[in-house]
Design a protein around this motif. Structure first.
Motif, PDB file in Angstrom:
ATOM      1  N   SER A 101       0.836  -1.216   0.000  1.00 19.39           N
ATOM      2  CA  SER A 101       0.000   0.000   0.000  1.00 19.39           C
ATOM      3  C   SER A 101       0.867   1.261   0.000  1.00 19.39           C
ATOM      4  N   GLU A 102       0.271   2.327  -0.486  1.00 23.37           N
ATOM      5  CA  GLU A 102       0.942   3.632  -0.428  1.00 23.37           C
ATOM      6  C   GLU A 102       0.044   4.650   0.274  1.00 23.37           C
ATOM      7  N   ILE A 103       0.723   5.570   0.963  1.00 20.42           N
ATOM      8  CA  ILE A 103       0.031   6.672   1.636  1.00 20.42           C
ATOM      9  C   ILE A 103       0.540   7.968   1.007  1.00 20.42           C
ATOM     10  N   ILE A 104      -0.344   8.927   0.854  1.00 17.76           N
ATOM     11  CA  ILE A 104       0.108  10.273   0.470  1.00 17.76           C
ATOM     12  C   ILE A 104      -0.027  11.138   1.713  1.00 17.76           C
ATOM     13  N   ALA A 105       1.060  11.804   2.088  1.00 20.46           N
ATOM     14  CA  ALA A 105       1.016  12.616   3.306  1.00 20.46           C
ATOM     15  C   ALA A 105       1.619  13.990   3.047  1.00 20.46           C
ATOM     16  N   ALA A 106       1.112  14.942   3.802  1.00 23.00           N
ATOM     17  CA  ALA A 106       1.678  16.287   3.736  1.00 23.00           C
ATOM     18  C   ALA A 106       3.045  16.248   4.414  1.00 23.00           C
ATOM     19  N   SER A 107       4.031  16.916   3.838  1.00 24.04           N
ATOM     20  CA  SER A 107       5.295  17.010   4.568  1.00 24.04           C
ATOM     21  C   SER A 107       5.078  18.022   5.694  1.00 24.04           C
ATOM     22  N   GLY A 108       6.002  18.058   6.624  1.00 25.06           N
ATOM     23  CA  GLY A 108       5.807  18.969   7.754  1.00 25.06           C
ATOM     24  C   GLY A 108       4.888  18.382   8.800  1.00 25.06           C
ATOM     25  N   LEU A 109       4.814  17.038   8.857  1.00 27.81           N
ATOM     26  CA  LEU A 109       4.007  16.397   9.897  1.00 27.81           C
ATOM     27  C   LEU A 109       4.741  16.422  11.225  1.00 27.81           C
ATOM     28  N   TYR A 110       4.006  16.084  12.266  1.00 31.48           N
ATOM     29  CA  TYR A 110       4.574  15.843  13.596  1.00 31.48           C
ATOM     30  C   TYR A 110       5.745  14.858  13.454  1.00 31.48           C
ATOM     31  N   GLY A 111       6.855  15.139  14.133  1.00 29.89           N
ATOM     32  CA  GLY A 111       8.079  14.341  13.981  1.00 29.89           C
ATOM     33  C   GLY A 111       7.869  12.848  14.202  1.00 29.89           C
ATOM     34  N   GLY A 112       7.090  12.488  15.204  1.00 28.64           N
ATOM     35  CA  GLY A 112       6.835  11.080  15.504  1.00 28.64           C
ATOM     36  C   GLY A 112       6.122  10.383  14.351  1.00 28.64           C
ATOM     37  N   THR A 113       5.243  11.104  13.691  1.00 29.42           N
ATOM     38  CA  THR A 113       4.505  10.520  12.566  1.00 29.42           C
ATOM     39  C   THR A 113       5.427  10.341  11.358  1.00 29.42           C
ATOM     40  N   ILE A 114       6.318  11.294  11.143  1.00 29.06           N
ATOM     41  CA  ILE A 114       7.303  11.136  10.060  1.00 29.06           C
ATOM     42  C   ILE A 114       8.153   9.891  10.340  1.00 29.06           C
ATOM     43  N   ASP A 115       8.615   9.741  11.586  1.00 26.74           N
ATOM     44  CA  ASP A 115       9.428   8.573  11.944  1.00 26.74           C
ATOM     45  C   ASP A 115       8.630   7.283  11.740  1.00 26.74           C
ATOM     46  N   LEU A 116       7.357   7.294  12.119  1.00 24.26           N
ATOM     47  CA  LEU A 116       6.502   6.112  11.939  1.00 24.26           C
ATOM     48  C   LEU A 116       6.408   5.757  10.456  1.00 24.26           C
ATOM     49  N   PHE A 117       6.174   6.763   9.607  1.00 24.04           N
ATOM     50  CA  PHE A 117       6.038   6.482   8.182  1.00 24.04           C
ATOM     51  C   PHE A 117       7.341   5.904   7.619  1.00 24.04           C
ATOM     52  N   HIS A 118       8.482   6.321   8.166  1.00 17.83           N
ATOM     53  CA  HIS A 118       9.750   5.687   7.762  1.00 17.83           C
ATOM     54  C   HIS A 118       9.766   4.221   8.193  1.00 17.83           C
ATOM     55  N   ASP A 119       9.345   3.963   9.436  1.00 19.40           N
ATOM     56  CA  ASP A 119       9.326   2.580   9.938  1.00 19.40           C
ATOM     57  C   ASP A 119       8.417   1.688   9.106  1.00 19.40           C
ATOM     58  N   LEU A 120       7.294   2.266   8.649  1.00 25.21           N
ATOM     59  CA  LEU A 120       6.325   1.460   7.890  1.00 25.21           C
ATOM     60  C   LEU A 120       6.891   0.993   6.549  1.00 25.21           C
ATOM     61  N   GLU A 121       7.934   1.665   6.073  1.00 22.21           N
ATOM     62  CA  GLU A 121       8.582   1.226   4.819  1.00 22.21           C
ATOM     63  C   GLU A 121       9.052  -0.222   4.967  1.00 22.21           C
ATOM     64  N   LYS A 122       9.503  -0.574   6.170  1.00 19.97           N
ATOM     65  CA  LYS A 122      10.007  -1.939   6.398  1.00 19.97           C
ATOM     66  C   LYS A 122       8.895  -2.968   6.329  1.00 19.97           C
ATOM     67  N   LEU A 123       7.653  -2.520   6.484  1.00 20.83           N
ATOM     68  CA  LEU A 123       6.507  -3.441   6.358  1.00 20.83           C
ATOM     69  C   LEU A 123       5.911  -3.376   4.948  1.00 20.83           C
ATOM     70  N   GLY A 124       6.590  -2.662   4.051  1.00 19.02           N
ATOM     71  CA  GLY A 124       6.105  -2.577   2.671  1.00 19.02           C
ATOM     72  C   GLY A 124       5.034  -1.522   2.463  1.00 19.02           C
ATOM     73  N   ILE A 125       4.902  -0.596   3.411  1.00 23.66           N
ATOM     74  CA  ILE A 125       3.943   0.511   3.249  1.00 23.66           C
ATOM     75  C   ILE A 125       4.752   1.775   2.949  1.00 23.66           C
ATOM     76  N   HIS A 126       4.508   2.318   1.769  1.00 22.34           N
ATOM     77  CA  HIS A 126       5.350   3.407   1.279  1.00 22.34           C
ATOM     78  C   HIS A 126       4.591   4.735   1.354  1.00 22.34           C
ATOM     79  N   THR A 127       5.260   5.769   1.857  1.00 19.28           N
ATOM     80  CA  THR A 127       4.628   7.094   1.923  1.00 19.28           C
ATOM     81  C   THR A 127       5.235   8.021   0.887  1.00 19.28           C
ATOM     82  N   ARG A 128       4.366   8.673   0.151  1.00 20.46           N
ATOM     83  CA  ARG A 128       4.797   9.713  -0.786  1.00 20.46           C
ATOM     84  C   ARG A 128       4.398  11.051  -0.174  1.00 20.46           C
ATOM     85  N   PHE A 129       5.390  11.906  -0.002  1.00 16.02           N
ATOM     86  CA  PHE A 129       5.124  13.197   0.649  1.00 16.02           C
ATOM     87  C   PHE A 129       4.850  14.288  -0.382  1.00 16.02           C
TER      88      PHE A 129
END
Ligand code: PLP
Length: 412
Positions: A101-129
């Motif tokens: 799956s892919e997520i589209i997210a606004a950049s400039g998110l809360y730092g913890g959420t940015i870190d989470l979206f990086h972690d989710l890459e390891k589960l095959g969930i990709h975020t496009r900012f």
């Protein structure tokens, strides 16, 4: 039962629950498990054939009371409380997305959420900012794997505001749910579900609790999104529940199995906390506006607050947030040294990494919240080496103004 009334009345009477012994507040069910008279009864509870609680990770009446209150404020079809704001964001994403799956997210998110979206890459969930969530930017990033668009109503600390009706129109045309983190806005400033968002998440640790005494999070489902179960494979087992699919997937899979439930004591503290949300937010916004306008007169600092004419989101904020600017303001002090000097000489503002407290809190985000972020990510979040973030409290505004103006002047 939901009552149709104005905001401050709704805070107290909106989810008009009656409790077992006529307590005026929900009792704190500070237990791990619930006992039954017979094995047959407990069997029915586990089979969802009768209402009842079995184990706090699966359900608890104090949590339910808090969930109903927030659900009534946001106008959803149901809410799930979580151990933290991060647990709420994580559970929401994992209920909708699976590997690929892919997520589209606004950049400039809360730092913890940015870190989470990086972690989710390891589960095959990709975020496009996207730099900003606009029609053009979203349409460029949509693929047939996009399963969610995610943004913060007022980003912290970059103070960008989402145009919820416009963005949800774009995501709905593409059959994608729009998830918003409304932590910094709160239901006092905006009710995103009424404007087109599909799911709202909050860190209740902040303004909802307000007293700075309990970590928590909550997810509210608007219940209007038409899930496409061929596409939203994470939800396909819940197809028979239609519009309730997300909530049931969340409740019976993610929340129950990942174990991110809220603690009953925290639900109670947040329940009592949120009842004063209207009063606190009104005062906080008034203080923040006055402080921003006073600091703006100091020529050698650059103030960033949503009600200032100079703010690029000023007009949108006025439209989206009923004329209020929220409780966070930032200013750039010119250098890191001066930022530290100002922070250290404040009398009333506490140096702490939190927002939404009744006490004014300050922090230098670059050396704390963004210490693990790259310079680009940090600047996308509106954080520079000289940025000071202020979470304005409910103190007397003239004390705050005197304190901050004095600190700015003595640091010259
Ligand atoms: C604090 C915060 C979170 C995370 O919440 P916790 O309760 O600290 O886990 C998520 N989003 C926003 C916008 C926040 O401010």
């Amino acid at each position: 039962m939901d009552i149709d009334c104005r905001f401050n009345t709704k805070l107290l009477h909106g989810s008009n629950s009656k409790y077992g012994q006529r307590e005026i507040l929900p009792p704190i069910a500070q237990v791990t498990a619930f006992e039954y008279e017979s094995m047959e009864e407990l069997e029915k509870v586990f089979a969802h054939k009768s209402m009842g609680y079995a184990y706090t990770r699966i359900g608890n009446p104090t949590l339910a009371a808090f969930e109903q209150k927030i659900n009534s404020l946001e106008g959803g079809i149901g809410a799930v409380s979580c151990s933290s704001g991060m647990a709420a964001v994580t559970s929401t994403i994992l209920a909708i997305c699976d590997s690929g799956s892919e997520i589209i997210a606004a950049s400039g998110l809360y730092g913890g959420t940015i870190d989470l979206f990086h972690d989710l890459e390891k589960l095959g969930i990709h975020t496009r900012f996207a730099d900003k969530l606009t029609r053009e930017n979203i349409e460029k990033l949509i693929t047939d794997r996009t399963r969610a668009v995610f943004g913060e109503v007022i980003s912290n600390p970059s103070l960008r505001v989402l145009d919820i009706p416009k963005i949800s129109a774009v995501t709905h045309e593409a059959g994608i749910p729009f998830i918003v983190d409304s932590t910094t806005a709160t239901p006092f400033l905006i009710r995103p579900l009424e404007l087109g968002a599909d799911i709202v998440v909050h860190s209740t640790s902040k303004y909802i609790n307000g007293g700075g005494n309990a970590i928590g999070g909550i997810i509210v489902d608007g219940g209007k999104f038409s899930w496409n179960f061929d596409k939203n494979t994470a939800l396909s087992e819940f197809k028979k529940y239609g519009k309730m699919a997300f909530l049931l997937r969340l409740r019976t899979d993610l929340w129950e199995n990942f174990g991110g439930c809220m603690a009953p004591m925290n639900a109670f503290l947040s329940f009592t906390g949120v009842e004063t949300l209207g009063l606190r937010m009104e005062r906080i916004c008034e203080n923040a506006d006055a402080l921003a306008k006073a600091l703006e007169k100091e020529s050698d600092i650059e103030v960033n607050y949503l009600t200032l004419d100079s703010h690029p989101y000023h007009e949108l904020a006025e439209r989206m947030l009923s004329g209020y600017g929220g409780g966070i303001l930032n200013f750039r002090a010119g250098s890191k040294e001066r930022a530290f000097k100002i922070i250290n000489s404040l009398k009333y503002a506490k140096i702490a990494s939190n927002i939404g407290d009744i006490r004014t809190l300050v922090i230098h985000p670059a050396s704390t919240l963004y210490i693990r972020s790259g310079k680009n990510e940090m600047e996308a979040a509106g954080v520079f080496d000289d940025t000071v973030r202020v979470s304005v409290g409910i103190e007397d505004k003239n004390d705050l103004i005197e304190d901050f103006v004095n600190a700015v002047r003595v640091s010259r």
